[in-house]
Design a protein around this motif. Structure first.
Motif, short mmCIF file in Angstrom:
data_model
loop_
_atom_site.label_atom_id
_atom_site.label_comp_id
_atom_site.label_asym_id
_atom_site.label_seq_id
_atom_site.Cartn_x
_atom_site.Cartn_y
_atom_site.Cartn_z
N PRO A 167 0.83 -1.20 0.00
CA PRO A 167 0.00 0.00 0.00
C PRO A 167 0.87 1.26 0.00
CG PRO A 167 -0.76 -1.55 1.66
CD PRO A 167 0.55 -2.06 1.15
N TYR A 168 0.35 2.33 -0.55
CA TYR A 168 1.09 3.59 -0.67
C TYR A 168 1.63 4.07 0.68
CZ TYR A 168 2.07 8.48 -1.63
OH TYR A 168 2.68 9.70 -1.74
N ASP A 169 0.87 3.87 1.75
CA ASP A 169 1.32 4.37 3.05
C ASP A 169 2.29 3.41 3.75
OD1 ASP A 169 -0.32 2.33 3.92
OD2 ASP A 169 -1.75 3.61 4.95
N GLY A 170 2.64 2.28 3.10
CA GLY A 170 3.62 1.37 3.67
C GLY A 170 3.08 0.46 4.77
N SER A 171 1.79 0.56 5.06
CA SER A 171 1.22 -0.30 6.10
C SER A 171 1.17 -1.74 5.59
CB SER A 171 -0.18 0.17 6.48
OG SER A 171 -1.08 -0.09 5.41
N LEU A 172 0.90 -2.66 6.48
CA LEU A 172 0.83 -4.07 6.10
C LEU A 172 -0.62 -4.57 6.07
CD1 LEU A 172 3.91 -5.45 8.03
CD2 LEU A 172 3.73 -4.83 5.62
N ARG A 173 -1.57 -3.68 5.86
CA ARG A 173 -2.96 -4.11 5.81
C ARG A 173 -3.18 -4.97 4.56
NH1 ARG A 173 -3.36 1.42 4.34
NH2 ARG A 173 -4.10 1.66 2.21
N VAL A 174 -4.17 -5.81 4.62
CA VAL A 174 -4.45 -6.74 3.52
C VAL A 174 -5.17 -5.99 2.39
CG1 VAL A 174 -5.71 -8.81 2.85
CG2 VAL A 174 -4.58 -8.70 5.08
N GLU A 175 -4.65 -6.14 1.19
CA GLU A 175 -5.26 -5.59 -0.02
C GLU A 175 -5.38 -6.71 -1.03
OE1 GLU A 175 -6.30 -2.49 -0.68
OE2 GLU A 175 -5.59 -1.52 1.13
N ARG A 176 -6.25 -6.56 -2.00
CA ARG A 176 -6.39 -7.54 -3.06
C ARG A 176 -5.95 -6.90 -4.36
NH1 ARG A 176 -12.18 -9.73 -4.09
NH2 ARG A 176 -12.28 -7.87 -5.35
N LEU A 177 -5.19 -7.66 -5.15
CA LEU A 177 -4.65 -7.17 -6.40
C LEU A 177 -4.84 -8.25 -7.45
CD1 LEU A 177 -2.87 -5.01 -7.89
CD2 LEU A 177 -0.91 -6.39 -7.15
N GLU A 178 -5.28 -7.85 -8.62
CA GLU A 178 -5.47 -8.80 -9.72
C GLU A 178 -4.60 -8.35 -10.88
OE1 GLU A 178 -9.17 -10.72 -12.27
OE2 GLU A 178 -9.49 -8.93 -11.08
N VAL A 179 -3.91 -9.28 -11.52
CA VAL A 179 -3.05 -8.98 -12.66
C VAL A 179 -3.65 -9.66 -13.88
CG1 VAL A 179 -0.75 -9.25 -13.66
CG2 VAL A 179 -1.01 -8.82 -11.20
N LYS A 180 -3.78 -8.88 -14.96
CA LYS A 180 -4.33 -9.43 -16.21
C LYS A 180 -3.43 -9.03 -17.36
CE LYS A 180 -9.17 -9.49 -14.91
NZ LYS A 180 -10.52 -9.31 -15.42
N TRP A 181 -3.48 -9.82 -18.42
CA TRP A 181 -2.76 -9.53 -19.65
C TRP A 181 -3.78 -9.33 -20.76
CZ3 TRP A 181 2.31 -9.08 -18.83
CH2 TRP A 181 2.86 -9.74 -17.75
N GLY A 182 -3.45 -8.50 -21.73
CA GLY A 182 -4.36 -8.30 -22.85
C GLY A 182 -3.61 -7.99 -24.12
N ASN A 183 -4.36 -7.87 -25.20
CA ASN A 183 -3.73 -7.59 -26.48
C ASN A 183 -4.08 -6.21 -27.02
OD1 ASN A 183 -6.34 -8.01 -27.22
ND2 ASN A 183 -5.97 -9.83 -28.44
N ALA A 184 -4.64 -5.37 -26.17
CA ALA A 184 -4.94 -3.98 -26.52
C ALA A 184 -4.89 -3.16 -25.22
CB ALA A 184 -6.30 -3.86 -27.17
#
Length: 51
Positions: A27-44
């Motif tokens: 997280p931007y503030d450097g805390s260790l709180r739980v966040e969810r992040l998804e990574v995707k790939w695309g062709n555009a």
């Protein structure tokens, strides 16, 4: 608060190659709180093209 943010880069991969992809995210503030992040790939460079 709902988060629906996208980070879309210019093309960085080339066809016919194999890539290993890894990253760390905090997280931007450097805390260790739980966040969810998804990574995707695309062709555009649009959210609709990400799969």
């Amino acid at each position: 608060m709902n988060a629906d943010d996208w980070l879309i880069t210019p093309p960085i991969l080339k066809g016919g190659h194999t890539y290993l992809f890894a990253f760390n995210a905090l997280p931007y503030d450097g805390s260790l709180r739980v966040e969810r992040l998804e990574v995707k790939w695309g062709n555009a460079p649009t959210a609709e093209a990400m799969t």
